[in-house]
Design a protein around this motif. Structure first.
Motif, PDB file in Angstrom:
ATOM      1  N   GLY A  11       0.791  -1.225   0.000  1.00 47.71           N
ATOM      2  CA  GLY A  11       0.000   0.000   0.000  1.00 47.71           C
ATOM      3  C   GLY A  11       0.826   1.278   0.000  1.00 47.71           C
ATOM      4  N   PRO A  12       1.845   1.394   0.875  1.00 45.60           N
ATOM      5  CA  PRO A  12       2.642   2.624   0.856  1.00 45.60           C
ATOM      6  C   PRO A  12       3.312   2.888  -0.495  1.00 45.60           C
ATOM      7  CG  PRO A  12       3.013   1.424   2.885  1.00 45.60           C
ATOM      8  CD  PRO A  12       2.198   0.522   2.008  1.00 45.60           C
ATOM      9  N   LEU A  13       3.765   1.810  -1.174  1.00 45.36           N
ATOM     10  CA  LEU A  13       4.369   1.995  -2.496  1.00 45.36           C
ATOM     11  C   LEU A  13       3.349   2.475  -3.510  1.00 45.36           C
ATOM     12  CD1 LEU A  13       6.799  -1.030  -2.945  1.00 45.36           C
ATOM     13  CD2 LEU A  13       7.385   1.388  -2.718  1.00 45.36           C
ATOM     14  N   LEU A  14       2.152   1.901  -3.454  1.00 47.94           N
ATOM     15  CA  LEU A  14       1.114   2.312  -4.391  1.00 47.94           C
ATOM     16  C   LEU A  14       0.745   3.775  -4.166  1.00 47.94           C
ATOM     17  CD1 LEU A  14      -1.168  -0.859  -4.197  1.00 47.94           C
ATOM     18  CD2 LEU A  14       0.442  -0.253  -6.019  1.00 47.94           C
ATOM     19  N   ALA A  15       0.630   4.185  -2.908  1.00 47.21           N
ATOM     20  CA  ALA A  15       0.324   5.585  -2.614  1.00 47.21           C
ATOM     21  C   ALA A  15       1.445   6.505  -3.076  1.00 47.21           C
ATOM     22  CB  ALA A  15       0.084   5.753  -1.109  1.00 47.21           C
ATOM     23  N   LEU A  16       2.695   6.068  -2.881  1.00 49.07           N
ATOM     24  CA  LEU A  16       3.844   6.860  -3.313  1.00 49.07           C
ATOM     25  C   LEU A  16       3.854   7.023  -4.826  1.00 49.07           C
ATOM     26  CD1 LEU A  16       6.536   8.220  -2.585  1.00 49.07           C
ATOM     27  CD2 LEU A  16       7.606   5.970  -2.731  1.00 49.07           C
ATOM     28  N   ASN A  17       3.589   5.934  -5.536  1.00 50.83           N
ATOM     29  CA  ASN A  17       3.622   5.964  -6.998  1.00 50.83           C
ATOM     30  C   ASN A  17       2.546   6.875  -7.573  1.00 50.83           C
ATOM     31  OD1 ASN A  17       4.705   4.909  -9.528  1.00 50.83           O
ATOM     32  ND2 ASN A  17       2.717   3.908  -9.761  1.00 50.83           N
ATOM     33  N   PHE A  18       1.452   7.053  -6.831  1.00 51.25           N
ATOM     34  CA  PHE A  18       0.342   7.872  -7.314  1.00 51.25           C
ATOM     35  C   PHE A  18       0.374   9.285  -6.730  1.00 51.25           C
ATOM     36  CE2 PHE A  18      -4.377   8.434  -8.088  1.00 51.25           C
ATOM     37  CZ  PHE A  18      -4.288   8.273  -9.464  1.00 51.25           C
ATOM     38  N   GLY A  19       1.438   9.593  -5.989  1.00 50.63           N
ATOM     39  CA  GLY A  19       1.509  10.890  -5.327  1.00 50.63           C
ATOM     40  C   GLY A  19       1.452  12.066  -6.274  1.00 50.63           C
ATOM     41  N   PHE A  20       2.025  11.909  -7.477  1.00 41.92           N
ATOM     42  CA  PHE A  20       2.025  13.006  -8.444  1.00 41.92           C
ATOM     43  C   PHE A  20       0.597  13.416  -8.796  1.00 41.92           C
ATOM     44  CE2 PHE A  20       1.509   9.289 -11.070  1.00 41.92           C
ATOM     45  CZ  PHE A  20       0.675   9.701 -12.103  1.00 41.92           C
ATOM     46  N   ALA A  21      -0.331  12.432  -8.846  1.00 44.22           N
ATOM     47  CA  ALA A  21      -1.712  12.728  -9.216  1.00 44.22           C
ATOM     48  C   ALA A  21      -2.396  13.559  -8.128  1.00 44.22           C
ATOM     49  CB  ALA A  21      -2.476  11.428  -9.457  1.00 44.22           C
ATOM     50  N   ALA A  23      -0.968  15.692  -6.112  1.00 40.35           N
ATOM     51  CA  ALA A  23      -0.454  17.052  -6.230  1.00 40.35           C
ATOM     52  C   ALA A  23      -1.127  17.786  -7.387  1.00 40.35           C
ATOM     53  CB  ALA A  23       1.061  17.026  -6.431  1.00 40.35           C
ATOM     54  N   ARG A  24      -1.370  17.076  -8.477  1.00 38.53           N
ATOM     55  CA  ARG A  24      -1.982  17.709  -9.639  1.00 38.53           C
ATOM     56  C   ARG A  24      -3.446  18.060  -9.373  1.00 38.53           C
ATOM     57  NH1 ARG A  24      -0.062  21.072 -12.535  1.00 38.53           N
ATOM     58  NH2 ARG A  24      -1.947  22.104 -11.864  1.00 38.53           N
ATOM     59  N   VAL A  25      -4.145  17.224  -8.601  1.00 40.39           N
ATOM     60  CA  VAL A  25      -5.523  17.541  -8.221  1.00 40.39           C
ATOM     61  C   VAL A  25      -5.563  18.847  -7.441  1.00 40.39           C
ATOM     62  CG1 VAL A  25      -7.436  16.815  -6.726  1.00 40.39           C
ATOM     63  CG2 VAL A  25      -6.392  15.180  -8.296  1.00 40.39           C
ATOM     64  N   LEU A  26      -4.673  18.992  -6.468  1.00 43.58           N
ATOM     65  CA  LEU A  26      -4.610  20.230  -5.691  1.00 43.58           C
ATOM     66  C   LEU A  26      -4.301  21.416  -6.597  1.00 43.58           C
ATOM     67  CD1 LEU A  26      -4.470  21.880  -3.069  1.00 43.58           C
ATOM     68  CD2 LEU A  26      -2.091  21.141  -2.833  1.00 43.58           C
ATOM     69  N   GLY A  27      -3.303  21.251  -7.466  1.00 44.30           N
ATOM     70  CA  GLY A  27      -2.915  22.349  -8.340  1.00 44.30           C
ATOM     71  C   GLY A  27      -4.036  22.777  -9.271  1.00 44.30           C
ATOM     72  N   THR A  28      -4.755  21.824  -9.840  1.00 44.45           N
ATOM     73  CA  THR A  28      -5.849  22.147 -10.750  1.00 44.45           C
ATOM     74  C   THR A  28      -6.969  22.876 -10.018  1.00 44.45           C
ATOM     75  OG1 THR A  28      -5.359  20.341 -12.267  1.00 44.45           O
ATOM     76  CG2 THR A  28      -7.633  21.131 -12.237  1.00 44.45           C
ATOM     77  N   ALA A  29      -7.292  22.432  -8.795  1.00 44.82           N
ATOM     78  CA  ALA A  29      -8.336  23.105  -8.027  1.00 44.82           C
ATOM     79  C   ALA A  29      -7.951  24.548  -7.710  1.00 44.82           C
ATOM     80  CB  ALA A  29      -8.609  22.327  -6.745  1.00 44.82           C
TER      81      ALA A  29
END
Length: 333
Positions: A11-21, A23-29
């Motif tokens: 789970g921690p690896l999966l969350a890490l791998n998707f971390g960029f998304a 950040a992009r959600v926050l940036g787009t909002a």
């Protein structure tokens, strides 16, 4: 089956791998103005989409993702609304607003995409350059005031820096260190930085009710020293060295030392490498960020900074670390 159940949880690896998304959600909002619009009260997705000029179905998905991140709550029957976390830090004009800082960090996106090449070749990024270019990145150098101000206040109190007398806040940024020292009514603070950042520092000094104790002097951090030797009782240089690199940092420390009176106090505050035995925290990630985003920057060892102070005629004195920030003091000999 036994082998499968004995493996560590990925789970921690999966969350890490998707971390960029995330950040992009926050940036787009932030870019769309979602938080600004919802600050006016709950809205269903369709109404919000019309106000923002967005596709309703796509915006609904974005709002659902923001709910997963703990930034939006509610539904289209009761209306989507901000959580307390988003209300505090993501609404422009609020005292805790951090949106400009988050935007600045997200603008590092392309540089981070070149990390593999940077590690292979050692070729650095150049988005953040010498101190004279601080005005180009106000979100980086003055956008985190809600976080920086309490830290500066705590460190000033712990170091016992008040009364501070005539103060030079050499790299004023958002003004947090000068404001903390200006809690002493007798203090006379000169805030020095590039013009755009000084405007931010002035605004915060007014909000703190201490602007009458301030003078604001713009500068470009060039080779010419901005003030005469021995002009100040206290000089602060904060959050500049890790971006500038060792040689430029040493030059600025030497300039600060010359502007101190004999016996005066120099304060060097920055995010540095941990002293032996100190908590590491996420310093390695910040150091890597300086590789991909600056020409010469990097986290410094406190011992190296003390050496630079000694070479400039300062006697190192106290060291205080609060969270990621380390403050070193030195006395002018």
């Amino acid at each position: 089956m036994t082998r499968d159940t004995q493996r560590p949880d990925p789970g921690p690896l999966l969350a890490l791998n998707f971390g960029f998304a995330r950040a992009r959600v926050l940036g787009t909002a932030v870019e769309l103005g979602v938080f600004t619009e919802l600050a006016g009260g709950p809205r269903p997705a369709g109404t919000l989409a019309s106000a923002l000029g967005c596709d309703t179905v796509a915006l609904t998905r974005l709002l659902d993702a923001l709910a997963d991140l703990g930034l939006v709550t509610g539904d289209d029957d009761s209306g989507r609304r901000l959580t307390a976390l988003a209300e505090e830090y993501l609404v422009p004009g609020r005292p805790g607003h951090l949106g400009e800082h988050f935007t600045e960090v997200l603008e590092q996106w392309d540089n981070w995409g070149r990390l593999t090449d940077a590690v292979r070749t050692g070729v650095r990024g150049n988005r953040l350059g010498p101190p004279r270019e601080r005005d180009l990145h106000p979100g980086m150098f003055a956008g985190a005031h809600p976080l920086a101000a309490p830290m500066a206040e705590a460190v000033v109190a712990e170091l016992g820096l008040r009364p501070a007398g005539r103060v030079l806040d050499y790299t004023a940024g958002s003004g947090e260190w000068g404001i903390a020292l200006a809690a002493d009514p007798a203090a006379e603070v000169t805030a020095h930085d590039t013009p755009g950042l000084l405007a931010v520092a002035r605004r915060h000094a007014v909000q703190a009710g201490v602007a009458d104790r301030f003078a604001f002097v713009p500068g470009d951090f060039g080779p010419r020293q901005p003030f005469a030797d021995g002009s100040f009782d206290t000089v602060v240089m904060a959050h500049a060295g890790r971006f500038a690199g060792p040689e430029e940092t040493a030059r600025m420390i030497a300039a600060c030392a010359r502007m101190l009176r004999d016996g005066g106090t120099f304060v060097y505050a920055d995010i540095m490498r941990a002293d032996p035995g100190g908590p590491p925290l996420p310093r390695a990630m910040l150091d890597l960020s300086l590789l991909v985003n600056t020409r010469h920057g990097g986290l410094r060892d406190p011992a190296d900074c003390r050496t630079a102070m000694e070479q400039s005629g300062l006697l190192p004195k106290q060291t205080v670390t609060r969270g990621l920030v380390t403050a070193l003091t030195g006395q002018r000999r």
